[in-house]
Design an enzyme around this catalytic site. Structure first.
Site, PDB file in Angstrom:
ATOM      1  N   ASP A 138     -40.355  -9.426  46.500  1.00 28.77           N
ATOM      2  CA  ASP A 138     -40.762  -9.781  45.091  1.00 28.77           C
ATOM      3  C   ASP A 138     -42.009  -9.414  45.012  1.00 28.77           C
ATOM      4  O   ASP A 138     -43.014  -9.681  45.513  1.00 28.77           O
ATOM      5  CB  ASP A 138     -40.645 -11.377  44.880  1.00 28.77           C
ATOM      6  CG  ASP A 138     -40.960 -11.736  43.259  1.00 28.77           C
ATOM      7  OD1 ASP A 138     -41.559 -10.878  42.850  1.00 28.77           O
ATOM      8  OD2 ASP A 138     -40.658 -12.760  43.060  1.00 28.77           O
ATOM      9  N   ARG A 192     -23.092  -2.786  28.759  1.00 36.16           N
ATOM     10  CA  ARG A 192     -23.099  -3.763  29.791  1.00 36.16           C
ATOM     11  C   ARG A 192     -23.109  -2.885  31.228  1.00 36.16           C
ATOM     12  O   ARG A 192     -23.752  -3.380  32.020  1.00 36.16           O
ATOM     13  CB  ARG A 192     -21.842  -4.633  29.882  1.00 36.16           C
ATOM     14  CG  ARG A 192     -21.629  -5.493  31.209  1.00 36.16           C
ATOM     15  CD  ARG A 192     -20.797  -6.856  30.974  1.00 36.16           C
ATOM     16  NE  ARG A 192     -19.647  -6.777  30.514  1.00 36.16           N
ATOM     17  CZ  ARG A 192     -18.544  -6.277  31.119  1.00 36.16           C
ATOM     18  NH1 ARG A 192     -18.539  -6.097  32.605  1.00 36.16           N
ATOM     19  NH2 ARG A 192     -17.400  -6.111  30.548  1.00 36.16           N
ATOM     20  N   LYS A 211     -43.688 -10.193  33.717  1.00 33.70           N
ATOM     21  CA  LYS A 211     -44.928 -10.540  33.826  1.00 33.70           C
ATOM     22  C   LYS A 211     -45.599  -9.062  33.585  1.00 33.70           C
ATOM     23  O   LYS A 211     -45.841  -8.644  32.419  1.00 33.70           O
ATOM     24  CB  LYS A 211     -45.028 -10.551  35.358  1.00 33.70           C
ATOM     25  CG  LYS A 211     -44.190 -11.965  35.784  1.00 33.70           C
ATOM     26  CD  LYS A 211     -44.366 -13.371  35.199  1.00 33.70           C
ATOM     27  CE  LYS A 211     -43.281 -14.274  35.273  1.00 33.70           C
ATOM     28  NZ  LYS A 211     -42.987 -14.654  36.445  1.00 33.70           N
ATOM     29  N   TYR A 270     -41.751 -17.730  44.997  1.00 31.82           N
ATOM     30  CA  TYR A 270     -41.475 -18.209  43.671  1.00 31.82           C
ATOM     31  C   TYR A 270     -40.684 -19.390  43.550  1.00 31.82           C
ATOM     32  O   TYR A 270     -39.450 -19.492  44.008  1.00 31.82           O
ATOM     33  CB  TYR A 270     -40.978 -16.998  42.743  1.00 31.82           C
ATOM     34  CG  TYR A 270     -41.044 -17.420  41.284  1.00 31.82           C
ATOM     35  CD1 TYR A 270     -41.708 -17.884  40.370  1.00 31.82           C
ATOM     36  CD2 TYR A 270     -39.479 -17.423  40.808  1.00 31.82           C
ATOM     37  CE1 TYR A 270     -41.592 -18.076  39.046  1.00 31.82           C
ATOM     38  CE2 TYR A 270     -38.971 -17.841  39.506  1.00 31.82           C
ATOM     39  CZ  TYR A 270     -40.454 -18.252  38.623  1.00 31.82           C
ATOM     40  OH  TYR A 270     -40.159 -18.386  37.262  1.00 31.82           O
TER      41      TYR A 270
HETATM   42  C1  LIG Z   1     -41.609 -15.379  36.911  1.00 33.68           C
HETATM   43  C2  LIG Z   1     -41.483 -14.882  38.298  1.00 33.68           C
HETATM   44  C3  LIG Z   1     -40.001 -14.687  38.775  1.00 33.68           C
HETATM   45  C4  LIG Z   1     -38.796 -14.843  37.801  1.00 33.68           C
HETATM   46  O1  LIG Z   1     -38.816 -14.035  36.798  1.00 33.68           O
HETATM   47  P1  LIG Z   1     -38.105 -14.269  35.299  1.00 33.68           P
HETATM   48  O2  LIG Z   1     -38.248 -13.042  34.611  1.00 33.68           O
HETATM   49  O3  LIG Z   1     -38.918 -15.448  34.766  1.00 33.68           O
HETATM   50  O4  LIG Z   1     -36.786 -14.758  35.551  1.00 33.68           O
HETATM   51  C5  LIG Z   1     -39.956 -14.276  39.965  1.00 33.68           C
HETATM   52  N1  LIG Z   1     -40.833 -13.998  40.862  1.00 33.68           N
HETATM   53  C6  LIG Z   1     -42.118 -14.200  40.524  1.00 33.68           C
HETATM   54  C7  LIG Z   1     -43.475 -13.978  41.449  1.00 33.68           C
HETATM   55  C8  LIG Z   1     -42.278 -14.809  39.182  1.00 33.68           C
HETATM   56  O5  LIG Z   1     -43.752 -15.038  38.856  1.00 33.68           O
END
Ligand SMILES: *Cc1c(COP(=O)(O)O)cnc(C)c1O
Length: 391
Positions: free
Chosen positions: A184, A60, A209, A113
């Protein structure tokens, strides 16, 4: 014919290359699929608990496979350190929670997002943190709204609408007004955008992604200066318990090996498709950062996700259902092409759970260009558009 080397990829290619030979002379690092690590004797255990020796104790907190992934992400982003999370949302919520307290104000670019937006509108508000939204392309509006803000939260390009910002200018404004900045960076990846070098404090990713790249893992990561990542490690991860698991980290390491190679193909396919769609009957707008003019400084390339707006001559469900290579589904960044119509988000926002509407135009359709080959993807889009055209 000679192909001129594309220097944009060189540094990432060096970082994601194999890391030498591991146990058993394996070329792939063996996975440390273990929850805990034992000690030879009590003295060795005491050394660790006294802080004299640093080593793995419990997964963890730290795990060698996770640490290898974190070190590669830190190198890619030009960060001192990085920390893995079990999802992109855990990276976002964990990082924001680590640095805001009740009474703080977050300034956020619009069209982030959708679940980040919902986090701000629900949990953050309940914790007494206010959030204001601003057009990230409008530097004057950002500067006017910054005084008193604790955090400037960025995403560039933005989700669905693909607004690409001058990230360096935004980071400088945040610094001038004493606000921390986070971004992000899932869409561009460190191959095309390295926000720390542009002055942003913390970089976040949905590793589900492009980092993973194979649609087989949900994960996240945050990267930045030592003291910021150490603060998240100390204050959030042990107690929220949101830690990346070894097997997920191992899949991500596998995904990273081909990140630059995949992005070359995603970039080329999406650019070609977006350009052709801009000329297609029934398509009224294409939202792709490279079609909006020169890319903003700091953005060195474009990935595979973009969106289109179609007029009333196109039956949107018929278009989505008529596609064969583009599968209907959320997420993106994997090998496969995907389509999702904005109308589903409008249905969701109107439903009993009243998911918060995040303002995407109703006739928008989001596309992810995968690795099936540009001409095959174009043929698929062209036939589906033709079949969906109302007489
Ligand atoms: C998918 C996504 C997220 C969230 O990510 P998860 O791995 O699904 O929790 C955050 N920001 C963007 C731009 C995304 O496309």
């Amino acid at each position: 014919m000679t192909v001129s080397p594309d220097r944009r990829f060189a540094e990432a290619e060096r970082i994601v290359a194999h890391d030498g030979v591991h146990a058993f002379e394996a070329v792939v690092p063996p996975i440390a699929q273990t929850s805990l690590f034992t000690f030879a004797d009590t003295a060795a255990m005491v050394d660790v608990y006294a802080g004299r020796v640093r080593r793995d104790v419990y997964s963890r907190t730290t795990n060698p496979t996770v640490a290898l992934f974190e070190s590669k992400m830190a190198a890619l982003e030009g960060a001192d350190d990085a920390i893995g999370f079990p999802s992109g949302m855990a990276a976002i919520s964990g990082s924001v929670l680590a640095f805001v307290t009740p009474g703080d104000r977050i300034l956020c670019v619009r069209h982030v997002y959708p679940d980040a937006y919902r986090l701000f509108e629900t949990l953050m508000k309940r914790l007494g943190v206010t959030v204001a939204y601003v057009d990230g392309c409008d530097l004057a509006a950002v500067e006017a709204a910054l005084p008193g803000a604790k955090l400037l939260y960025l995403e560039s390009p933005t989700s669905w609408t693909m607004e690409a910002h001058d990230v360096g200018a935004l980071a400088r404004l945040a610094r001038r007004h004493g606000a921390m900045s986070m971004i992000d960076n899932s869409w561009a990846t460190p191959v095309f955008q390295r926000p720390l070098s542009l002055g942003v404090d913390l970089v976040l990713h949905s590793a589900s992604k492009y980092i993973g790249g194979h649609s087989d893992v949900v994960a996240g990561v945050a990267a930045g200066r030592d003291e910021l990542v150490a603060h998240i490690r100390r204050t959030i991860c042990p107690y929220i318990g949101a830690k990346l698991a070894p097997f997920e980290a191992w899949l991500l390491l596998r995904g990273l090996r081909t990140l630059p190679a995949r992005l070359r193909l995603h970039e080329e396919a999406a650019l070609t498709l977006a350009g052709r769609l801009a000329e297609a009957p029934g398509v009224t707008a294409v939202h792709h950062p490279a079609l909006a003019g020169p890319l903003p400084p700091g953005l060195a390339g474009t990935s595979g996700l973009f969106s289109i707006v179609v007029d009333e001559t196109i039956d949107i469900p018929a278009f989505c259902d008529g596609l064969r290579l583009f599968k209907l589904g959320v997420s993106w960044g994997g090998h496969e092409s995907l389509v999702v119509p904005a109308l589903v988000t409008h249905v969701q926002a109107a439903g009993p759970n009243s998911a918060l509407d995040f303002g995407v135009p109703e006739r928008m359709v989001r596309l992810h260009a995968g690795l099936e080959g540009t001409e095959a993807l174009w043929a698929d889009l062209a036939q589906a558009l033709a079949a969906a055209a109302r007489p």
